[in-house]
Scaffold this motif. Sequence first.
Motif, PDB file in Angstrom:
ATOM      1  N   LEU A  27      15.536  -7.063   0.985  1.00 17.50           N
ATOM      2  CA  LEU A  27      15.454  -7.312   2.425  1.00 17.50           C
ATOM      3  C   LEU A  27      16.761  -6.933   3.098  1.00 17.50           C
ATOM      4  N   GLY A  28      17.881  -7.331   2.491  1.00 17.69           N
ATOM      5  CA  GLY A  28      19.174  -6.978   3.063  1.00 17.69           C
ATOM      6  C   GLY A  28      19.356  -5.474   3.166  1.00 17.69           C
ATOM      7  N   SER A  29      18.884  -4.752   2.161  1.00 16.67           N
ATOM      8  CA  SER A  29      19.001  -3.294   2.167  1.00 16.67           C
ATOM      9  C   SER A  29      18.170  -2.673   3.285  1.00 16.67           C
ATOM     10  N   VAL A  30      16.928  -3.159   3.471  1.00 12.73           N
ATOM     11  CA  VAL A  30      16.057  -2.627   4.517  1.00 12.73           C
ATOM     12  C   VAL A  30      16.587  -2.998   5.899  1.00 12.73           C
ATOM     13  N   VAL A  31      17.143  -4.200   6.031  1.00 11.72           N
ATOM     14  CA  VAL A  31      17.742  -4.593   7.307  1.00 11.72           C
ATOM     15  C   VAL A  31      18.846  -3.620   7.687  1.00 11.72           C
ATOM     16  N   GLU A  32      19.706  -3.311   6.737  1.00 16.34           N
ATOM     17  CA  GLU A  32      20.837  -2.421   7.013  1.00 16.34           C
ATOM     18  C   GLU A  32      20.396  -0.978   7.255  1.00 16.34           C
ATOM     19  N   SER A  33      19.436  -0.492   6.469  1.00 18.06           N
ATOM     20  CA  SER A  33      19.072   0.922   6.542  1.00 18.06           C
ATOM     21  C   SER A  33      18.074   1.247   7.637  1.00 18.06           C
TER      22      SER A  33
ATOM     23  N   ALA B 213       8.581  -0.161   5.686  1.00 16.42           N
ATOM     24  CA  ALA B 213       9.640  -0.484   4.723  1.00 16.42           C
ATOM     25  C   ALA B 213       9.448  -1.878   4.133  1.00 16.42           C
ATOM     26  N   LEU B 214       9.034  -2.834   4.961  1.00 20.03           N
ATOM     27  CA  LEU B 214       8.790  -4.191   4.469  1.00 20.03           C
ATOM     28  C   LEU B 214       7.628  -4.209   3.482  1.00 20.03           C
ATOM     29  N   GLY B 215       6.628  -3.374   3.734  1.00 22.90           N
ATOM     30  CA  GLY B 215       5.514  -3.269   2.796  1.00 22.90           C
ATOM     31  C   GLY B 215       5.947  -2.689   1.470  1.00 22.90           C
ATOM     32  N   GLU B 216       6.826  -1.704   1.514  1.00 24.52           N
ATOM     33  CA  GLU B 216       7.265  -1.029   0.294  1.00 24.52           C
ATOM     34  C   GLU B 216       8.088  -1.934  -0.618  1.00 24.52           C
TER      35      GLU B 216
ATOM     36  N   GLY C 272       7.605  -5.210  -0.852  1.00 25.43           N
ATOM     37  CA  GLY C 272       6.813  -6.370  -1.229  1.00 25.43           C
ATOM     38  C   GLY C 272       6.778  -7.507  -0.253  1.00 25.43           C
ATOM     39  N   LEU C 273       7.377  -7.345   0.933  1.00 29.36           N
ATOM     40  CA  LEU C 273       7.443  -8.473   1.856  1.00 29.36           C
ATOM     41  C   LEU C 273       6.171  -8.652   2.690  1.00 29.36           C
ATOM     42  N   LEU C 274       5.360  -7.617   2.861  1.00 23.35           N
ATOM     43  CA  LEU C 274       4.069  -7.831   3.514  1.00 23.35           C
ATOM     44  C   LEU C 274       3.163  -8.664   2.612  1.00 23.35           C
ATOM     45  N   GLY C 275       3.341  -8.532   1.317  1.00 23.62           N
ATOM     46  CA  GLY C 275       2.535  -9.283   0.364  1.00 23.62           C
ATOM     47  C   GLY C 275       3.225 -10.510  -0.187  1.00 23.62           C
ATOM     48  N   LEU C 276       4.316 -10.922   0.413  1.00 26.24           N
ATOM     49  CA  LEU C 276       5.098 -12.032  -0.117  1.00 26.24           C
ATOM     50  C   LEU C 276       4.297 -13.319  -0.187  1.00 26.24           C
TER      51      LEU C 276
ATOM     52  N   ARG D 143      -7.467  -9.056   0.331  1.00 25.70           N
ATOM     53  CA  ARG D 143      -6.333  -9.786  -0.235  1.00 25.70           C
ATOM     54  C   ARG D 143      -5.432  -8.851  -1.041  1.00 25.70           C
ATOM     55  N   GLY D 144      -6.054  -7.962  -1.816  1.00 24.65           N
ATOM     56  CA  GLY D 144      -5.286  -7.033  -2.629  1.00 24.65           C
ATOM     57  C   GLY D 144      -4.507  -6.036  -1.799  1.00 24.65           C
ATOM     58  N   ALA D 145      -5.120  -5.543  -0.721  1.00 24.32           N
ATOM     59  CA  ALA D 145      -4.444  -4.576   0.141  1.00 24.32           C
ATOM     60  C   ALA D 145      -3.214  -5.188   0.797  1.00 24.32           C
ATOM     61  N   ILE D 146      -3.323  -6.443   1.229  1.00 25.88           N
ATOM     62  CA  ILE D 146      -2.167  -7.134   1.810  1.00 25.88           C
ATOM     63  C   ILE D 146      -1.103  -7.356   0.738  1.00 25.88           C
ATOM     64  N   ALA D 147      -1.528  -7.780  -0.432  1.00 27.64           N
ATOM     65  CA  ALA D 147      -0.584  -8.047  -1.518  1.00 27.64           C
ATOM     66  C   ALA D 147       0.209  -6.806  -1.897  1.00 27.64           C
ATOM     67  N   ARG D 148      -0.425  -5.631  -1.838  1.00 31.30           N
ATOM     68  CA  ARG D 148       0.245  -4.380  -2.201  1.00 31.30           C
ATOM     69  C   ARG D 148       1.119  -3.844  -1.076  1.00 31.30           C
ATOM     70  N   GLY D 149       1.107  -4.487   0.074  1.00 24.18           N
ATOM     71  CA  GLY D 149       1.914  -4.026   1.197  1.00 24.18           C
ATOM     72  C   GLY D 149       1.310  -2.856   1.931  1.00 24.18           C
ATOM     73  N   GLU D 150       0.008  -2.655   1.763  1.00 23.70           N
ATOM     74  CA  GLU D 150      -0.675  -1.513   2.364  1.00 23.70           C
ATOM     75  C   GLU D 150      -1.431  -1.879   3.635  1.00 23.70           C
ATOM     76  N   HIS D 151      -1.404  -3.142   4.016  1.00 27.00           N
ATOM     77  CA  HIS D 151      -2.277  -3.627   5.079  1.00 27.00           C
ATOM     78  C   HIS D 151      -1.522  -4.620   5.949  1.00 27.00           C
ATOM     79  N   LEU D 152      -1.523  -4.381   7.256  1.00 27.39           N
ATOM     80  CA  LEU D 152      -0.907  -5.287   8.224  1.00 27.39           C
ATOM     81  C   LEU D 152      -1.995  -6.072   8.940  1.00 27.39           C
ATOM     82  N   ALA D 153      -1.932  -7.380   8.822  1.00 28.03           N
ATOM     83  CA  ALA D 153      -2.867  -8.251   9.533  1.00 28.03           C
ATOM     84  C   ALA D 153      -2.136  -8.930  10.685  1.00 28.03           C
ATOM     85  N   THR D 154      -2.905  -9.498  11.592  1.00 27.59           N
ATOM     86  CA  THR D 154      -2.292 -10.255  12.682  1.00 27.59           C
ATOM     87  C   THR D 154      -3.225 -11.362  13.114  1.00 27.59           C
TER      88      THR D 154
END
Length: 337
Positions: free
Chosen positions: A9-15, A37-40, A42-46, A99-110
């Motif tokens: 997360l720190g790396s993505v925040v900076e970059s 970047a957050l999906g890549e 693992g944070l979308l699926g956290l 559920r799997g798509a969100i876990a893999r960071g491939e899907h944004l829900a709201t």
Amino acid sequence: MALDHTVLLGSVVESTIAPQADQVDRAGRFPRSAVTALGEIGLLGLASATAVGGGGAGLAETARVIERLAGVCGSTAMVLLTHYSATAVVEAHGPPSLRGAIARGEHLATLALGEPGDRCAVTRTGGAVVLEGTKTWVTAAGEADSYVWCCGSAAVLVGGDTPGLRAGAPFDGLGLRGCAATSMTADRVEVPADAVVAEGLDHALPVFLVLGAAFSLGLTEAMLADTAGRVPESRELAALRARADLLRVFCDDTVAAVAGGRADARVRAAQARLAGAETATEIGDRLLRLCGFAAARKELAVERHYRDALTARVMTPTGETLQELGGQDAVGQPLFR
């Protein structure tokens, strides 16, 4: 949150996130690269279960992520906040593929929570359900891959590409300018009958409220950091620091209450969201007064954080609604009716 996620997360925040935060705000641009970047990492699926490939994190971990991001880019943090709130419903009742798509960071829900007075109707027709209505405030409207559309205490899982679903005009407001918060209309949107979750709000709203408090805490900490060394009165700064510390203690206890299923969990979640919003706006206002014109310049991020705090303060549930929830609890009425 595991150490590897903290480092990533720190790396993505900076970059990615921090360098684009100002432009996201100025242009009102959805932070798509930040979401990707957050999906890549693992944070979308956290918040998704490990059984479907997610991070299996609890509310304390997701709250820390939201707090960190809010202090960098409020728009990105709000998008992730509503994603985690929607994920709570999907994890409880969604199909394995979603559920799997969100876990893999491939899907944004709201979360399509909307505003008081928004109309919504769910009609069953054979083996399907027809959704009609308008939500006047939906984060990531037109950008999310799916929506948890709240209709009373129920929720409807709706794919973003479902015919009849459309977003309104782009948002151009005071703060949170990049989170694509605008209206959503469902014009005879047809979904499978099992897409309706009877008590969906019970899963989404406590998460939404607690993460909203963490969001305000992140803004508060960022504004204090932005003005460090610029406040002429040490006593004033000490008082503001104490208020921020008290908010952190309250937020931590609220996370424990909700995660542990304490009897006071619901009212504490409402209180924490209200306390967070009030603390962030009041501290921001005081810092601007103490630091003078210098703090209002866009060279300092405090100006942007303060506008984000003001906008978050009036999002549903508003302060008045949250106070009403507290009043219901005080007289023994059920909350979240």
